[in-house]
Design a protein around this motif. Structure first.
Motif, short mmCIF file in Angstrom:
data_model
loop_
_atom_site.label_atom_id
_atom_site.label_comp_id
_atom_site.label_asym_id
_atom_site.label_seq_id
_atom_site.Cartn_x
_atom_site.Cartn_y
_atom_site.Cartn_z
N CYS A 10 0.85 -1.20 0.00
CA CYS A 10 0.00 0.00 0.00
C CYS A 10 0.88 1.24 0.00
CB CYS A 10 -0.92 0.00 1.22
SG CYS A 10 -1.95 1.47 1.36
N SER A 11 0.60 2.16 -0.89
CA SER A 11 1.40 3.39 -0.99
C SER A 11 1.10 4.36 0.13
CB SER A 11 1.13 4.07 -2.34
OG SER A 11 -0.25 4.40 -2.46
N GLU A 12 0.03 4.12 0.91
CA GLU A 12 -0.35 5.03 1.99
C GLU A 12 0.19 4.58 3.34
OE1 GLU A 12 -1.97 7.95 1.59
OE2 GLU A 12 -1.69 7.54 -0.53
N CYS A 13 -0.01 3.30 3.69
CA CYS A 13 0.37 2.84 5.02
C CYS A 13 1.44 1.76 5.01
CB CYS A 13 -0.87 2.33 5.78
SG CYS A 13 -1.61 0.84 5.05
N GLY A 14 1.79 1.20 3.85
CA GLY A 14 2.82 0.19 3.77
C GLY A 14 2.35 -1.23 4.00
N TRP A 15 1.04 -1.45 4.10
CA TRP A 15 0.51 -2.80 4.28
C TRP A 15 0.84 -3.65 3.06
CZ3 TRP A 15 -3.68 -5.48 1.87
CH2 TRP A 15 -4.10 -6.63 2.55
N GLN A 16 1.23 -4.93 3.27
CA GLN A 16 1.68 -5.79 2.18
C GLN A 16 0.80 -7.03 2.08
OE1 GLN A 16 5.87 -6.68 2.31
NE2 GLN A 16 6.44 -4.61 2.98
N THR A 17 0.68 -7.51 0.87
CA THR A 17 -0.06 -8.74 0.61
C THR A 17 0.54 -9.41 -0.62
OG1 THR A 17 -2.23 -9.69 0.11
CG2 THR A 17 -1.76 -7.50 -0.78
N SER A 18 0.36 -10.71 -0.70
CA SER A 18 0.95 -11.44 -1.83
C SER A 18 0.07 -11.35 -3.08
CB SER A 18 1.13 -12.92 -1.45
OG SER A 18 -0.12 -13.49 -1.08
N LYS A 19 -1.22 -11.04 -2.90
CA LYS A 19 -2.13 -10.92 -4.03
C LYS A 19 -2.75 -9.53 -4.05
CE LYS A 19 -3.41 -15.84 -4.08
NZ LYS A 19 -4.54 -16.79 -4.03
N TRP A 20 -3.11 -9.11 -5.25
CA TRP A 20 -3.70 -7.78 -5.37
C TRP A 20 -5.15 -7.80 -4.91
CZ3 TRP A 20 -7.84 -5.42 -7.66
CH2 TRP A 20 -7.80 -4.02 -7.72
N VAL A 21 -5.53 -6.80 -4.15
CA VAL A 21 -6.91 -6.60 -3.72
C VAL A 21 -7.27 -5.14 -3.96
CG1 VAL A 21 -7.01 -8.46 -2.02
CG2 VAL A 21 -6.14 -6.22 -1.35
N GLY A 22 -8.53 -4.87 -4.11
CA GLY A 22 -8.94 -3.50 -4.41
C GLY A 22 -8.84 -2.56 -3.23
N ARG A 23 -8.98 -3.09 -2.02
CA ARG A 23 -8.99 -2.25 -0.83
C ARG A 23 -7.89 -2.68 0.13
NH1 ARG A 23 -14.40 -1.05 2.85
NH2 ARG A 23 -13.54 0.70 4.05
N CYS A 24 -7.15 -1.69 0.65
CA CYS A 24 -6.06 -1.99 1.56
C CYS A 24 -6.61 -2.53 2.87
CB CYS A 24 -5.23 -0.73 1.82
SG CYS A 24 -3.97 -0.92 3.10
N GLY A 25 -6.00 -3.60 3.38
CA GLY A 25 -6.45 -4.16 4.64
C GLY A 25 -5.95 -3.42 5.85
N GLY A 26 -5.04 -2.44 5.67
CA GLY A 26 -4.53 -1.67 6.79
C GLY A 26 -5.25 -0.36 6.99
#
Length: 442
Positions: A10-26
């Motif tokens: 995530c470019s806003e909070c730095g949350w990472q995931t292995s797959k792309w999702v539309g909404r950041c989980g952080g």
């Protein structure tokens, strides 16, 4: 050979995931995930060092010129007060507020006043057509030959208007309606907002033209879009007000060229938004004789001291659960004050309905109004009015003590200027002492 793995961050909070999702989980923002480089992958190239150009070398801070940047007045005194004296050349100003509060009307008036001073002004709107803006300008008297209008939603076209007009001030309404063809996604998305804002700020810094950018707000009152937007600009102003009243406040949340504790006062009128240089009479009642259940206090809005009248009404309750109705004050704060009064003064409040309100639609959020609210409630219970030349300022503790508040000397000076000969503050020590001094039993 180990297999490299890529992912998204995530470019806003730095949350990472292995797959792309539309909404950041952080941070719960939409469209902020970007693919990061695979783990273990080397950079294809390195950035070569560049020698600074002549005149741009780093130098000791003691040799840097300390000349202050000149402000350009907008012609609206309350707006200039919040901005620190006016608009600074090359400044990027983010102007936010709820829909319908009057952002566009105020900025159109400011643009017309700057144009009347001899400068060219470009007002680019992606929400209204030029005809609609013209109708509003006729109603508010904001017509001038050097005020240029453009109705565009494409960033490149707006930049073209800037090069063609070469204005001294740019107003963009709003950043969420513009889109760049070089960035994927629709207008208003995080990526588009970042690109549009970065382009407008780059124009402001390179050309020295101040840019005022209007930003939408979310339902919780924050600026819509990435948080990075507030970090990029130089000034962040928030225009707020209640639709049920004509009162409007302009507050500075960030200002690199002036103070952040100034507050501008405006009111909505038939001819547009009018500034209120001295709002001392807006929040006081007009009764000739003193009325029980009323008490004046002095509230601080930024650096400005405002006299506010608090009204309280108590009535015998016919229900097991008495009502606690508030307007302009925090309901939880009222519940605490009533508990303090019942515990330390012995007044019976558990079987009465209590209504507390402010005059003029102003909202009191600071604890400095506690003493005035308590005295207004006691005045209503005993049906004994307080003197008309009396004002009170102080915070109530759970122990029944009256504590001093910030800006006590400024509040006292303002109360004296307005004719309040009797001013009560933390010197009274306790709410019981304040009651016995002002509202003794018959």
């Amino acid at each position: 050979m180990a297999k490299t793995r890529s992912g998204y961050v995530c470019s806003e909070c730095g949350w990472q995931t292995s797959k792309w999702v539309g909404r950041c989980g952080g941070c719960q923002q939409w469209g902020t995930l970007q693919e990061k480089a695979p783990e273990g992958a080397k950079l294809a190239r390195t950035v070569a060092a560049t020698v600074p150009a002549s005149g741009r070398e780093a130098q000791p801070i003691t040799r840097v010129s300390g000349d202050r940047v000149a402000h350009m007045p907008t012609g609206i005194g309350e707006l200039d007060r919040v901005l620190g004296g006016g608009v600074v050349p090359g400044a990027a100003i983010l102007f936010s507020g709820e829909p319908g509060v009057g952002k566009s009307t105020l900025l159109l008036d400011a643009a017309a006043r700057v144009a009347a001073s001899g400068a060219r002004v470009l007002y680019a709107s992606g929400e209204e057509s030029t005809g609609q803006i013209r109708l509003r300008a006729e109603r508010t008297g904001a017509l001038h030959d050097t005020l240029f209008l453009a109705s565009e939603t494409d960033l490149a076209t707006v930049l073209g208007h800037i090069e063609q007009v070469r204005p001294g001030l740019i107003v963009v309404d709003s950043v969420q309606t513009l889109a760049s063809a070089q960035v994927e996604g629709g207008a208003g998305g995080p990526a588009q907002v970042r690109e549009v804002a970065a382009a407008l700020i780059r124009v402001a810094k390179e050309s020295g033209i101040p840019v005022i950018i209007v930003g939408h707000v979310t339902k919780d009152g924050t600026v819509a879009g990435p948080r990075l937007l507030e970090h990029l600009v130089d000034v962040v102003c928030h225009f707020e007000g209640d639709r049920q009243t004509a009162l409007r406040f302009l507050r500075s949340l960030k200002n690199r060229y002036g103070p952040t504790d100034e507050t501008g006062c405006f009111q909505m009128a038939s001819g547009g938004i009018e500034e209120v240089p001295d709002p001392s009479g807006l929040f006081l009642s007009r009764t000739e004789e003193p009325v029980s259940g009323t008490c004046a206090t002095v509230s601080l809005e930024g650096r400005r001291a405002l006299p506010v009248e608090v009204q309280a009404l108590t009535a015998t309750s016919s229900t097991p659960n008495p009502r606690r109705v508030t307007s302009g004050v925090d309901s939880s704060r009222i519940a605490m004050i009533l508990a303090v009064l019942e515990r330390h003064t012995g007044e019976k409040l558990h079987d009465v309905d209590v209504y507390v309100s402010t005059v003029g639609g102003v909202r009191l959020t600071e604890p400095g109004a506690d003493l005035a609210i308590a005295l207004a409630v006691l005045s209503s219970i005993r049906d004994r009015p307080l003197p008309r030349d009396f004002a009170a300022v102080g915070e109530l503790s759970l122990a029944g003590e009256v504590r001093a508040v910030v800006g006590g000397e400024q509040r006292a000076a303002e109360a004296k200027r307005l004719g309040y000969a009797q001013f009560m503050d933390a010197t009274v020590k306790t709410v019981v002492a304040a009651r016995d001094r002002l509202l003794p039993r018959s």
